[in-house]
Design an enzyme around this catalytic site. Structure first.
Site, short mmCIF file in Angstrom:
data_model
loop_
_atom_site.label_atom_id
_atom_site.label_comp_id
_atom_site.label_asym_id
_atom_site.label_seq_id
_atom_site.Cartn_x
_atom_site.Cartn_y
_atom_site.Cartn_z
N CYS A 1 0.80 -1.22 0.00
CA CYS A 1 0.00 0.00 0.00
C CYS A 1 0.83 1.27 0.00
O CYS A 1 0.31 2.36 -0.22
CB CYS A 1 -0.92 0.02 1.22
SG CYS A 1 -0.03 0.09 2.80
N GLN A 2 2.13 1.15 0.26
CA GLN A 2 2.96 2.36 0.42
C GLN A 2 2.91 3.31 -0.77
O GLN A 2 2.91 4.53 -0.58
CB GLN A 2 4.41 1.96 0.72
CG GLN A 2 4.62 1.34 2.08
CD GLN A 2 4.45 -0.18 2.05
OE1 GLN A 2 3.91 -0.72 1.08
NE2 GLN A 2 4.89 -0.86 3.08
#
Length: 249
Positions: free
Chosen positions: A78-79
């Site tokens: 998700c970064q």
């Protein structure tokens, strides 16, 4: 219903899949601590450590019948999309959706479920949906907060639910998931309240062990990245019930 788990973490999605009576035949997770958790709870399922080298051919060489894989899940990193980061999207080397997409193309499961943070809605989600459509999957998205299933934090998560267009499903995927969720939970022999209770027990046991014990940092990191099982359980239970009905018809 056989399940292949990509970007598995400590198995939040996979625990929910187990509640929904799916069998996880293999995991893909590179971090050592989550691997230990997966090995403890699913000792018979192999763990691959690099999604970039995982292929249909490799799975079959290891004796896994890829034709029997009915669903792939992927909680891809998700970064690149998270509001807590720099939001570089595709320019971030942690943007690994293309690898998940490649594996979906190779195996062509009947179903796919993706998971990511709420920031994915405004960065990257359109590309994911376009990719799935390009290989004849129909997809819908859902946003479910962890607080909705009794967790002590909000933690909004985006879930992408896709089924291959050749499936004989009347109505949209979203209508099927929402309309049949109660039926699906009854058919799995579990109530949603029971799933929620099991999740809260799972979460509280992990949290109580964070202080004064080895791997404390790894535990916190893994919990922060994990999917709350109760968030995705109704989706997986509905998919299982719908898929059972289709396969029996």
């Amino acid at each position: 219903m056989n399940h292949l788990s990509l970007f598995s973490g400590i198995g939040g999605i996979d625990l929910a899949a187990e509640w929904a009576e799916m069998k996880t035949v293999a995991f893909c997770e590179r971090e050592p601590f989550p691997q230990k958790v997966l090995k403890k709870h699913w000792p018979d399922a192999p763990i691959y450590d690099d999604v970039k080298t995982l292929t249909k051919e490799r799975l079959e060489a290891d004796g896994i019948d890829t034709g029997a894989i009915g669903i792939i899940s992927a909680g891809y990193p998700c970064q690149p999309e998270s509001y807590a980061g720099k939001r570089k999207g595709k320019d971030d080397n942690r943007w690994l959706w293309p690898e998940a997409f490649r594996i979906i193309q190779e195996i062509q499961p009947r179903w796919f479920v993706g998971e990511n943070v709420a920031g994915h809605i405004t960065m990257g989600l359109d590309s994911v949906l376009t990719d799935l459509e390009s290989i004849d999957y129909e997809a819908q998205t859902f946003v479910i907060p962890a607080a909705a299933v009794g967790a002590f934090h909000r933690r909004d998560r985006v879930f992408i639910v896709a089924n291959i267009s050749s499936l004989r499903v009347e109505g949209s995927c979203a209508e099927q998931i929402l309309g049949k969720s109660d039926l699906s939970i009854r058919q799995t022999g579990k109530s949603f309240q029971e799933a929620e209770r099991r999740f809260n027990t799972f979460e509280s046991r992990l949290c109580r062990t964070l202080h004064g014990l080895p791997n404390g940092v790894d535990r916190v990191k893994s919990l922060g990245n994990a999917v709350v099982p109760g968030q995705i359980y109704p989706i997986l239970a509905a998919i299982k019930a719908i898929d059972d009905m289709i396969q029996q018809s």
